[in-house]
Design an enzyme around this catalytic site. Structure first.
Site, PDB file in Angstrom:
ATOM      1  N   GLY A  68       0.772  -1.240   0.000  1.00 26.60           N
ATOM      2  CA  GLY A  68       0.000   0.000   0.000  1.00 26.60           C
ATOM      3  C   GLY A  68       0.799   1.284   0.000  1.00 26.60           C
ATOM      4  O   GLY A  68       0.325   2.310  -0.482  1.00 26.60           O
ATOM      5  N   GLU A  98       3.612   3.786   6.218  1.00 29.69           N
ATOM      6  CA  GLU A  98       2.409   2.985   5.968  1.00 29.69           C
ATOM      7  C   GLU A  98       1.385   3.857   5.223  1.00 29.69           C
ATOM      8  O   GLU A  98       1.376   5.078   5.368  1.00 29.69           O
ATOM      9  CB  GLU A  98       1.882   2.498   7.334  1.00 29.69           C
ATOM     10  CG  GLU A  98       0.532   1.829   7.363  1.00 29.69           C
ATOM     11  CD  GLU A  98       0.449   0.501   6.631  1.00 29.69           C
ATOM     12  OE1 GLU A  98       0.912   0.426   5.486  1.00 29.69           O
ATOM     13  OE2 GLU A  98      -0.132  -0.448   7.196  1.00 29.69           O
ATOM     14  N   ASP A  99       0.527   3.208   4.443  1.00 31.59           N
ATOM     15  CA  ASP A  99      -0.489   3.960   3.700  1.00 31.59           C
ATOM     16  C   ASP A  99      -1.603   4.461   4.608  1.00 31.59           C
ATOM     17  O   ASP A  99      -1.892   5.645   4.665  1.00 31.59           O
ATOM     18  CB  ASP A  99      -1.071   3.115   2.553  1.00 31.59           C
ATOM     19  CG  ASP A  99      -1.573   1.735   3.011  1.00 31.59           C
ATOM     20  OD1 ASP A  99      -1.408   1.370   4.193  1.00 31.59           O
ATOM     21  OD2 ASP A  99      -2.140   1.010   2.166  1.00 31.59           O
ATOM     22  N   ASP A 125      -5.895   1.696  10.188  1.00 35.40           N
ATOM     23  CA  ASP A 125      -7.306   1.471  10.505  1.00 35.40           C
ATOM     24  C   ASP A 125      -7.364   1.091  11.985  1.00 35.40           C
ATOM     25  O   ASP A 125      -7.436   1.951  12.843  1.00 35.40           O
ATOM     26  CB  ASP A 125      -7.840   0.378   9.575  1.00 35.40           C
ATOM     27  CG  ASP A 125      -9.343   0.203   9.685  1.00 35.40           C
ATOM     28  OD1 ASP A 125      -9.980   1.026  10.345  1.00 35.40           O
ATOM     29  OD2 ASP A 125      -9.879  -0.775   9.127  1.00 35.40           O
ATOM     30  N   THR A 135      -1.845  -4.499  12.865  1.00 35.43           N
ATOM     31  CA  THR A 135      -0.693  -5.008  12.132  1.00 35.43           C
ATOM     32  C   THR A 135       0.564  -4.232  12.515  1.00 35.43           C
ATOM     33  O   THR A 135       1.614  -4.808  12.806  1.00 35.43           O
ATOM     34  CB  THR A 135      -0.930  -4.850  10.615  1.00 35.43           C
ATOM     35  OG1 THR A 135      -2.228  -5.342  10.314  1.00 35.43           O
ATOM     36  CG2 THR A 135       0.098  -5.597   9.815  1.00 35.43           C
ATOM     37  N   LEU A 136       0.403  -2.932  12.549  1.00 33.12           N
ATOM     38  CA  LEU A 136       1.534  -2.064  12.818  1.00 33.12           C
ATOM     39  C   LEU A 136       2.087  -2.250  14.227  1.00 33.12           C
ATOM     40  O   LEU A 136       3.291  -2.205  14.452  1.00 33.12           O
ATOM     41  CB  LEU A 136       1.082  -0.617  12.628  1.00 33.12           C
ATOM     42  CG  LEU A 136       2.117   0.317  12.088  1.00 33.12           C
ATOM     43  CD1 LEU A 136       2.668  -0.220  10.779  1.00 33.12           C
ATOM     44  CD2 LEU A 136       1.515   1.675  11.868  1.00 33.12           C
ATOM     45  N   LYS A 184      -7.276   6.647  10.153  1.00 24.45           N
ATOM     46  CA  LYS A 184      -8.737   6.577  10.327  1.00 24.45           C
ATOM     47  C   LYS A 184      -9.150   6.793  11.773  1.00 24.45           C
ATOM     48  O   LYS A 184     -10.328   6.887  12.069  1.00 24.45           O
ATOM     49  CB  LYS A 184      -9.260   5.225   9.853  1.00 24.45           C
ATOM     50  CG  LYS A 184      -9.418   5.134   8.352  1.00 24.45           C
ATOM     51  CD  LYS A 184     -10.216   3.889   8.000  1.00 24.45           C
ATOM     52  CE  LYS A 184     -10.449   3.803   6.513  1.00 24.45           C
ATOM     53  NZ  LYS A 184     -11.036   2.503   6.139  1.00 24.45           N
ATOM     54  N   ASP A 237      -5.746  -0.061  -2.239  1.00 21.33           N
ATOM     55  CA  ASP A 237      -6.469  -0.915  -3.179  1.00 21.33           C
ATOM     56  C   ASP A 237      -7.787  -1.414  -2.629  1.00 21.33           C
ATOM     57  O   ASP A 237      -8.055  -1.361  -1.424  1.00 21.33           O
ATOM     58  CB  ASP A 237      -5.626  -2.148  -3.513  1.00 21.33           C
ATOM     59  CG  ASP A 237      -5.608  -3.156  -2.360  1.00 21.33           C
ATOM     60  OD1 ASP A 237      -5.293  -2.748  -1.228  1.00 21.33           O
ATOM     61  OD2 ASP A 237      -5.932  -4.333  -2.586  1.00 21.33           O
TER      62      ASP A 237
HETATM   63  P1  IMP Z   1      -5.093  -2.158  10.417  1.00 16.18           P
HETATM   64  O1  IMP Z   1      -4.083  -3.215  10.785  1.00 16.18           O
HETATM   65  O2  IMP Z   1      -6.475  -2.475  10.891  1.00 16.18           O
HETATM   66  O3  IMP Z   1      -4.643  -0.767  10.833  1.00 16.18           O
HETATM   67  O4  IMP Z   1      -5.237  -2.182   8.837  1.00 16.18           O
HETATM   68  C1  IMP Z   1      -4.452  -1.387   8.027  1.00 16.18           C
HETATM   69  C2  IMP Z   1      -4.405  -1.970   6.640  1.00 16.18           C
HETATM   70  O5  IMP Z   1      -5.723  -2.275   6.157  1.00 16.18           O
HETATM   71  C3  IMP Z   1      -3.824  -0.949   5.678  1.00 16.18           C
HETATM   72  O6  IMP Z   1      -2.436  -1.126   5.512  1.00 16.18           O
HETATM   73  C4  IMP Z   1      -4.566  -1.242   4.397  1.00 16.18           C
HETATM   74  O7  IMP Z   1      -3.892  -2.245   3.669  1.00 16.18           O
HETATM   75  C5  IMP Z   1      -5.897  -1.795   4.838  1.00 16.18           C
HETATM   76  N1  IMP Z   1      -6.948  -0.743   4.849  1.00 16.18           N
HETATM   77  C6  IMP Z   1      -7.554  -0.194   5.915  1.00 16.18           C
HETATM   78  N2  IMP Z   1      -8.451   0.734   5.548  1.00 16.18           N
HETATM   79  C7  IMP Z   1      -8.411   0.789   4.191  1.00 16.18           C
HETATM   80  C8  IMP Z   1      -9.116   1.581   3.201  1.00 16.18           C
HETATM   81  O8  IMP Z   1      -9.953   2.446   3.469  1.00 16.18           O
HETATM   82  N3  IMP Z   1      -8.781   1.338   1.899  1.00 16.18           N
HETATM   83  C9  IMP Z   1      -7.838   0.422   1.524  1.00 16.18           C
HETATM   84  N4  IMP Z   1      -7.170  -0.328   2.420  1.00 16.18           N
HETATM   85  C10 IMP Z   1      -7.450  -0.149   3.741  1.00 16.18           C
HETATM   86 MG    MG Z   2      -1.555  -2.142   3.721  1.00 19.99          MG
END
Ligand code: IMP
Ligand code: MG
Length: 184
Positions: free
Chosen positions: A54, A109-110, A113, A117-118, A141, A169
């Protein structure tokens, strides 16, 4: 719905709901982030680690705005467990070849959410004794899952929508859009 020819050519005829950040807005903010990062690391070795896939467009724009020596490498992480629902376990599919010991590490990171993961990745990286360890995310977010990873550099506080483009994506589509759109 936004269905200009410029959008439709790129999406194969599918409209997007709206453009949330256009190219100029993104470029302006990336420039500011680069300046912030340059100021934040006056000395020491700085290794920028892009989390694939991403971050690939953001990272390539960002590194060109940083006005100090840096090294660039990548990480590929995979959550494993029961598939669709994030298990909170993280495995490195590609481990940076570059040595981390004693360096400033900036993980790029992109979008954050839940940040699950991070958070796991930060634990893995901290074990390698970097001089410092920080996160730069283009979009946050601000989903309240505690404890949230600490984000040192943030591009935009993102709305609670599903965003695509500029690396982000949906099922590997839309990563190439030069803007960030709400898919609906
Ligand atoms: P987390 O581990 O819940 O913070 O998820 C983060 C990952 O989920 C990001 O690196 C993205 O790959 C994916 N992700 C979360 N929200 C979006 C979105 O709105 N569009 C696309 N990918 C997202
Ligand atoms: Mg990602």
């Amino acid at each position: 719905m936004l269905s200009t020819p410029e959008v439709l050519r790129r999406t194969g005829g599918k409209p997007v709901k709206s453009i949330v950040y256009d190219e100029a807005t993104i470029a302006g903010r990336v420039e500011e982030l680069g300046a912030e990062i340059t100021r934040a690391y006056p000395d020491g070795e700085l290794l920028i680690l892009g989390l694939l896939k991403g971050s690939f467009i953001f990272l390539s724009d960002l590194v060109r705005t940083i006005e100090r020596p840096i090294q660039v490498d990548f990480l590929v992480a995979s959550s494993y467990g029961d598939g669709k629902v994030s298990s909170g376990k993280v495995r490195l599919l590609y481990d940076p070849e570059t040595r981390l010991e004693g360096k400033h590490i900036l993980l790029v990171e992109d979008i954050i959410d839940t940040g699950k993961t991070l958070r796991k990745l930060m634990v893995l990286l901290a074990e390698r004794s970097p001089g410092s360890l920080a996160i730069c995310a283009l979009l946050d977010k601000q989903v309240a899952v505690e404890p949230r990873p600490e984000l040192r550099f943030v591009g935009f506080q993102a709305p609670p929508a599903f965003l695509v483009g500029y690396g982000l994506d949906h099922a590997e589509n839309y990563r190439h859009l030069p803007f960030i759109a709400d898919l609906e």
